[in-house]
Design a protein around this motif. Structure first.
Motif, PDB file in Angstrom:
ATOM      1  N   PRO A 103     -57.378  21.349 -17.828  1.00 50.85           N
ATOM      2  CA  PRO A 103     -58.447  22.139 -18.449  1.00 50.85           C
ATOM      3  C   PRO A 103     -58.671  21.785 -19.916  1.00 50.85           C
ATOM      4  O   PRO A 103     -59.813  21.725 -20.381  1.00 50.85           O
ATOM      5  N   TRP A 104     -57.595  21.553 -20.648  1.00 49.13           N
ATOM      6  CA  TRP A 104     -57.729  21.237 -22.076  1.00 49.13           C
ATOM      7  C   TRP A 104     -58.329  19.851 -22.281  1.00 49.13           C
ATOM      8  O   TRP A 104     -59.116  19.631 -23.206  1.00 49.13           O
ATOM      9  N   GLU A 105     -57.954  18.909 -21.410  1.00 55.91           N
ATOM     10  CA  GLU A 105     -58.545  17.567 -21.507  1.00 55.91           C
ATOM     11  C   GLU A 105     -60.034  17.612 -21.172  1.00 55.91           C
ATOM     12  O   GLU A 105     -60.846  16.974 -21.851  1.00 55.91           O
ATOM     13  N   ALA A 106     -60.395  18.371 -20.148  1.00 61.43           N
ATOM     14  CA  ALA A 106     -61.802  18.499 -19.779  1.00 61.43           C
ATOM     15  C   ALA A 106     -62.600  19.125 -20.913  1.00 61.43           C
ATOM     16  O   ALA A 106     -63.680  18.652 -21.284  1.00 61.43           O
ATOM     17  N   SER A 107     -62.048  20.189 -21.485  1.00 58.51           N
ATOM     18  CA  SER A 107     -62.738  20.862 -22.584  1.00 58.51           C
ATOM     19  C   SER A 107     -62.829  19.972 -23.808  1.00 58.51           C
ATOM     20  O   SER A 107     -63.825  19.979 -24.528  1.00 58.51           O
ATOM     21  N   GLY A 108     -61.770  19.192 -24.053  1.00 57.51           N
ATOM     22  CA  GLY A 108     -61.760  18.297 -25.210  1.00 57.51           C
ATOM     23  C   GLY A 108     -62.836  17.243 -25.119  1.00 57.51           C
ATOM     24  O   GLY A 108     -63.520  16.943 -26.111  1.00 57.51           O
ATOM     25  N   LEU A 109     -63.035  16.674 -23.922  1.00 54.71           N
ATOM     26  CA  LEU A 109     -64.068  15.666 -23.740  1.00 54.71           C
ATOM     27  C   LEU A 109     -65.456  16.237 -24.026  1.00 54.71           C
ATOM     28  O   LEU A 109     -66.263  15.631 -24.736  1.00 54.71           O
ATOM     29  N   VAL A 110     -65.698  17.423 -23.469  1.00 54.04           N
ATOM     30  CA  VAL A 110     -66.994  18.058 -23.677  1.00 54.04           C
ATOM     31  C   VAL A 110     -67.183  18.422 -25.146  1.00 54.04           C
ATOM     32  O   VAL A 110     -68.262  18.226 -25.725  1.00 54.04           O
ATOM     33  N   ALA A 111     -66.134  18.940 -25.772  1.00 50.69           N
ATOM     34  CA  ALA A 111     -66.225  19.375 -27.169  1.00 50.69           C
ATOM     35  C   ALA A 111     -66.503  18.203 -28.104  1.00 50.69           C
ATOM     36  O   ALA A 111     -67.318  18.313 -29.031  1.00 50.69           O
ATOM     37  N   ILE A 112     -65.845  17.067 -27.873  1.00 49.39           N
ATOM     38  CA  ILE A 112     -66.047  15.890 -28.729  1.00 49.39           C
ATOM     39  C   ILE A 112     -67.484  15.399 -28.637  1.00 49.39           C
ATOM     40  O   ILE A 112     -68.147  15.146 -29.652  1.00 49.39           O
ATOM     41  N   TRP A 113     -67.985  15.258 -27.411  1.00 46.07           N
ATOM     42  CA  TRP A 113     -69.352  14.751 -27.242  1.00 46.07           C
ATOM     43  C   TRP A 113     -70.376  15.732 -27.794  1.00 46.07           C
ATOM     44  O   TRP A 113     -71.328  15.342 -28.478  1.00 46.07           O
ATOM     45  N   ALA A 114     -70.188  17.022 -27.494  1.00 46.93           N
ATOM     46  CA  ALA A 114     -71.119  18.032 -28.001  1.00 46.93           C
ATOM     47  C   ALA A 114     -71.090  18.063 -29.528  1.00 46.93           C
ATOM     48  O   ALA A 114     -72.133  18.195 -30.179  1.00 46.93           O
TER      49      ALA A 114
END
Length: 216
Positions: A58-69
Motif C-alpha cells: 500500500p505504501w509503495e502504491a501510494s508513493g508512486l501516485v504521490a510522486i507523479w501527482a
C-alpha cells in the motif's frame, strides 16, 4: 481475504487522489492541456497497476501516485508563474483566420483539416467562412472566433504581475507604453497588477487584493 488486503491500497490511493484534485484546482474540470491529459492518464495507470499488483505494498502504491501527482502540481504551479515557460510546455493558440483571410499554412501547423474546421465553425452558428473576422485554434481543440462586425476580444497584457510579451507584440506596443498606462491609473509597479487587458482601445487593470485595499 483478497479484498481485505486490497482495502489499505484503495484508501491510501483515494486519499492521495483527493489531495491531488484539491491542489490541482477546478481547472482540471475544464478543458485540459495535452500535458494535463497525459498526466491524468498516467495517474490512472499507476493507480490501476499498483492496486492490482499483489507484489506492491500500500505504501509503495501510494508513493508512486504521490510522486507523479506532486510533479504535475509542481509543473502547473511553475506554469502559472511564468507565461513563457507555459507557452513552451503547452504551446500557444494558432491563428487560423486574420482580417477575414484564412491562413492556410497555420491549418497545416494545427493539423486541422478544413472540413473539420468547417464543422467546428458551423457548430458555433457560423454558416460561412466569409462571416469570420478572426479565429484562433485553442490548445484544447476548441475555436475562439470573432465575426465580422463584432468587437475584437480583449487581449491580456499583464498576467500574474508580468507582461505578456507575445500579446504586447500583437498590439505593436512596448513595455514603456504599458508602464505609462498603469501610471496614468495610479499604479507604480507591474508586479502590483494581477492582470490587465486591452479592450475597446483602453487598458483595464485588475490589481491584487492587497494593492486594491491599499489604494482605497
Amino acid at each position: 481475504m483478497y479484498l481485505l488486503e486490497m482495502a489499505p491500497k484503495f484508501l491510501l490511493a483515494i486519499f492521495i487522489l483527493l489531495i491531488y484534485v484539491k491542489l490541482s484546482g477546478k481547472s482540471q474540470i475544464a478543458p485540459m492541456s495535452q500535458l494535463d491529459q497525459v498526466g491524468s492518464m498516467v495517474i490512472g495507470a499507476l493507480v490501476g497497476g499498483a492496486l492490482l499488483s499483489p507484489t506492491v505494498s500500500p505504501w509503495e502504491a501510494s508513493g508512486l501516485v504521490a510522486i507523479w501527482a506532486g510533479l504535475l502540481v509542481l509543473i502547473r504551479f511553475i506554469k502559472s508563474k511564468n507565461s513563457r515557460l507555459r507557452d513552451t510546455i503547452d504551446g500557444k493558440p494558432i491563428q487560423l483566420v486574420k482580417n477575414g483571410h484564412l491562413i492556410t499554412d497555420n491549418f497545416i501547423k494545427a493539423n486541422l483539416p478544413v472540413r473539420d474546421f468547417e464543422t467546428l465553425v458551423n457548430i458555433q452558428g457560423i454558416p460561412s467562412f466569409g462571416d469570420l473576422k478572426e479565429v484562433w485554434y485553442e490548445l484544447n481543440g476548441s475555436l475562439t472566433l470573432i465575426k465580422k462586425g463584432d468587437k475584437d476580444i480583449a487581449v491580456l497584457i499583464i498576467e500574474n504581475g508580468a507582461i505578456s510579451q507575445d500579446n504586447l507584440k500583437q498590439l505593436n506596443k512596448d513595455e514603456d507604453w504599458v508602464k505609462r498606462e498603469i501610471t496614468k491609473q495610479g499604479y507604480e509597479k507591474i508586479e502590483d497588477i494581477f492582470c490587465a487587458e486591452w479592450f475597446d482601445n483602453k487598458l483595464i487593470i485588475y490589481p491584487y487584493d492587497a494593492v486594491r485595499e491599499g489604494n482605497k
